[in-house]
Enzyme design. Structure first.
Site, short mmCIF file in Angstrom:
data_model
loop_
_atom_site.label_atom_id
_atom_site.label_comp_id
_atom_site.label_asym_id
_atom_site.label_seq_id
_atom_site.Cartn_x
_atom_site.Cartn_y
_atom_site.Cartn_z
N THR A 1 0.81 -1.48 0.20
CA THR A 1 -0.18 -0.20 -0.07
C THR A 1 1.33 0.94 0.17
OG1 THR A 1 -0.08 0.37 2.02
CG2 THR A 1 -2.01 -1.06 1.20
N GLU B 1 -5.65 -4.14 2.86
CA GLU B 1 -5.37 -4.69 4.07
C GLU B 1 -7.25 -5.39 4.62
OE1 GLU B 1 -4.68 -1.27 3.99
OE2 GLU B 1 -3.05 -1.26 5.10
N LYS C 1 -11.08 19.31 12.98
CA LYS C 1 -11.97 20.00 14.52
C LYS C 1 -11.84 21.15 14.54
CE LYS C 1 -12.09 16.60 17.71
NZ LYS C 1 -11.51 15.55 18.94
N TRP D 1 -15.78 18.01 15.03
CA TRP D 1 -15.48 17.52 13.92
C TRP D 1 -16.04 17.97 12.67
CZ3 TRP D 1 -14.12 11.46 14.51
CH2 TRP D 1 -13.11 11.78 15.92
P1 AMP Z 1 -5.88 1.56 -0.16
O1 AMP Z 1 -5.97 0.96 0.32
O2 AMP Z 1 -4.60 1.98 -1.42
O3 AMP Z 1 -7.04 1.00 -1.46
O4 AMP Z 1 -6.82 2.58 -0.04
C1 AMP Z 1 -7.75 2.78 1.06
C2 AMP Z 1 -7.91 3.92 1.61
O5 AMP Z 1 -8.91 4.31 0.80
C3 AMP Z 1 -9.31 3.79 2.31
O6 AMP Z 1 -8.90 3.66 4.39
C4 AMP Z 1 -9.80 4.60 2.32
O7 AMP Z 1 -9.45 5.74 3.11
C5 AMP Z 1 -10.34 5.28 0.91
N1 AMP Z 1 -11.05 4.68 0.49
C6 AMP Z 1 -11.55 3.47 -0.17
N2 AMP Z 1 -12.88 3.39 -0.49
C7 AMP Z 1 -13.31 4.85 -0.04
C8 AMP Z 1 -14.96 4.81 -0.07
N3 AMP Z 1 -15.65 4.51 -1.37
N4 AMP Z 1 -15.16 6.22 0.27
C9 AMP Z 1 -14.51 6.84 0.95
N5 AMP Z 1 -12.36 6.52 1.33
C10 AMP Z 1 -12.91 4.84 0.27
#
Ligand code: AMP
Length: 543
Positions: free
Chosen positions: A186, A331, A440, A445
């Site tokens: 990641t 993850e 904040k 928030w």
């Molecule tokens: P990755 O591991 O690179 O796929 O990134 C995961 C992160 O993408 C998550 O922890 C979220 O912060 C963001 N994310 C994934 N899907 C969404 C969604 N539908 N809405 C908002 N954030 C998302």
């Protein structure tokens, strides 16, 4: 007392074996990096994956060895998914959009022994090779006709030659279903990338769960096109769910522009597709300009970043596509929640239903979730309380590959996602922020995502980001940074006035700044750390 059922381990090779036997003639169609379309069947893909497994064995690859890929969504990448994992090695998909230093770091950290790559990445790989001494051979995923005449790569091989030199006489080995199958790093925005190491068991369980009607809703009658790349969280598991269900698979290769995608959707009769909001924005703009409609596309998943409500509405109302909002992360394999209505919500008004559909959705089976406050106390599911989102389940990471502090992820038995969310009484989760991005103001928030979604709902705005900026009285106030659409005119005052009545008064951004473009991570997410650096020392005008 143990049950008396057969103890057959869940293995990735079993998915392709199933498709080759029961959906033998179903097609996999790919757009290639070399140009042109390639077309064959699950039966043929199975045979070639076995040839590949024989080739890997001959190259000395054995159980647990990491084999890297730098490649688009194509049939060859699909064969690597099965050939590498199927023989017991680990398919390490590498995201070519990462920064050069990050690529060097992860290839060395993973200790990849071989690296397979598409023609597009030849010059990148030539630069990487001197810094990745542990890679023994580099394999160009093409035929002899496209091999370069000269290269600086020490041991460059041709994929098609490698396969041609081996038979498909191969028995997929049996091993423990917890054996590592694939690895995906990641892209942290600050730290070094971290490796998520999936297992055969986690991958199979995720495939079952993702296929369900309230998930991807896959069937043998579907034609599936994953726009989400195979180098990022295994294309959300679609290369596994498609053979599990016998779906025809359409691989877009490097052609991720709207015109190329639209052509494939129509030509191949695609019914289901999945990708991030940016891609769908591009497609929507293209289709509006050309006044186009879909003939066969019915279902679409949007995830990876928050989907602005305006986009959901446009696909549903203008293009008659059922678009489902989903949330997940590397993850979580990645699917965690998908948004589909419950029966009691079908009687609500269209506006009320739509408000639910903008949320990230309900947990799929295999994922449990909760929200907690700073002290770790669980917060109520009232749709109002915000808290850190924690998840657990059999396809959620318990620690990172080669972590300095093993077990660090699951001290509490839950994985801390780094997202902040609400959960409503019906169980629908809504992400309000990354925990590092929350604003904040006066101790309360403010959701930056909600403010961004509203901004991009304005016809003059192309993209928006909201960050917290120090404020003498309120400790932090939201600053809205936007990219305007070409030729559109809107003043800062007009944009702020647009928020009136849509959010609480104290949520309305303190100020607006116009920029040419916003910074993004390698996976297309807003890079707010960079934006905060850019606006460090920013001072609000006295009102
Ligand atoms: P990755 O591991 O690179 O796929 O990134 C995961 C992160 O993408 C998550 O922890 C979220 O912060 C963001 N994310 C994934 N899907 C969404 C969604 N539908 N809405 C908002 N954030 C998302």
């Amino acid at each position: 007392m143990l049950g008396l059922m057969m103890n057959e381990p869940l293995r990735i090779a079993g998915l392709l074996e199933h498709a080759a036997k029961w959906h033998a003639e179903t097609e996999i169609v790919s757009r290639l990096a070399e140009g042109g379309l390639h077309r064959y069947t699950y039966a043929a893909a199975h045979l070639r994956s076995k040839q590949l497994a024989n080739a890997l064995s001959e190259l000395g690859v054995s159980n647990g060895d990491r084999v890297g890929t730098l490649a688009w969504n194509t049939h060859r990448h699909f064969e690597l998914y099965y050939g590498i994992s199927g023989m017991g090695a680990v398919c390490h998909t590498i995201n070519p959009r990462l920064f050069f230093e990050q690529l060097v770091y992860i290839i060395n950290h993973a200790e990849d022994r071989l690296l397979f790559f598409d023609l597009t990445f030849l010059s990148l790989v030539e630069k990487l090779a001197p810094q990745c001494p542990k890679v023994e051979s580099w394999v160009l995923m093409t035929g002899r006709a496209h091999m370069p005449e000269a290269t600086t790569l020490p041991d460059l091989r041709c994929y098609e030659d490698l396969l041609a030199a081996h038979t498909s006489d191969y028995e997929w080995p049996m091993f423990d279903e917890n054996t590592a199958s694939s690895l995906c790093y990641t892209s942290g925005t600050t730290d070094q990338p971290k490796g998520v190491l999936y297992s055969h068991r986690s991958t199979l369980l995720h495939s079952y769960a993702a296929s369900l009607p309230d998930g991807f809703n896959c069937s043998a009658r579907d034609v599936v096109l994953p726009v989400v790349p195979m180098f990022h969280v295994n294309a959300w598991g679609i290369p596994y769910t498609a053979p599990m269900n016998g779906c025809k698979l359409v691989m877009p290769g490097p052609g991720l522009d709207a015109a190329s995608l639209y052509e494939l959707y129509e030509q191949e009769g695609v019914t289901f597709t999945a990708g991030v909001p940016t891609i769908w924005f591009g497609l929507l703009t293209f289709m509006r300009e050309k006044k186009l409609q879909f003939t066969t596309l019915k279902k679409m998943i949007v995830g990876g970043a928050s989907c602005p409500p305006a986009l959901l509405k446009a696909f549903d109302e203008e293009l008659s596509v059922e678009i489902r909002h989903a949330w997940g992360m590397s993850e979580t394999s990645p699917l965690g929640t998908v948004c589909t209505l419950k029966p009691q919500q079908l009687n609500l008004s269209p506006d009320e239903q739509f408000a639910i559909q903008t949320k990230q959705g309900r947990a799929i089976f295999g994922v449990d979730m909760k929200i907690v406050d700073d002290a770790g106390q669980e917060l109520p599911h009232d749709g109002v309380a915000f808290g850190d989102l924690l998840v657990r389940g059999p396809f959620i990471a318990r620690e990172y590959f080669g972590a300095d502090q093993p077990g660090g992820l699951t001290a509490s038995g839950w994985f801390r996602t780094g997202d902040v969310a609400t959960i409503d009484p019906a169980g629908f989760m809504q992400i309000t922020d990354r925990s590092k991005d929350v604003i904040k103001s006066g101790g309360e928030w403010i959701s930056s995502i909600e403010l961004e979604n509203l901004a991009v709902g304005h016809p003059a705005i192309a993209e928006a980001a909201v960050i917290g900026v120090p404020h003498p009285k309120w400790s932090e106030r939201p600053l809205l940074v936007v990219v305007r659409k070409p030729d559109s005119e809107i003043s800062k005052q007009e944009l702020l006035a647009y928020y009136e009545g849509k959010v609480a008064r104290w949520w309305i951004p303190e100020a607006v700044e116009f920029v040419e473009q916003l910074p993004h991570t390698a996976t297309g997410k807003l890079l707010k750390t960079k934006l905060r650096q850019d606006f460090a020392g920013y001072e609000f005008e006295k009102r």
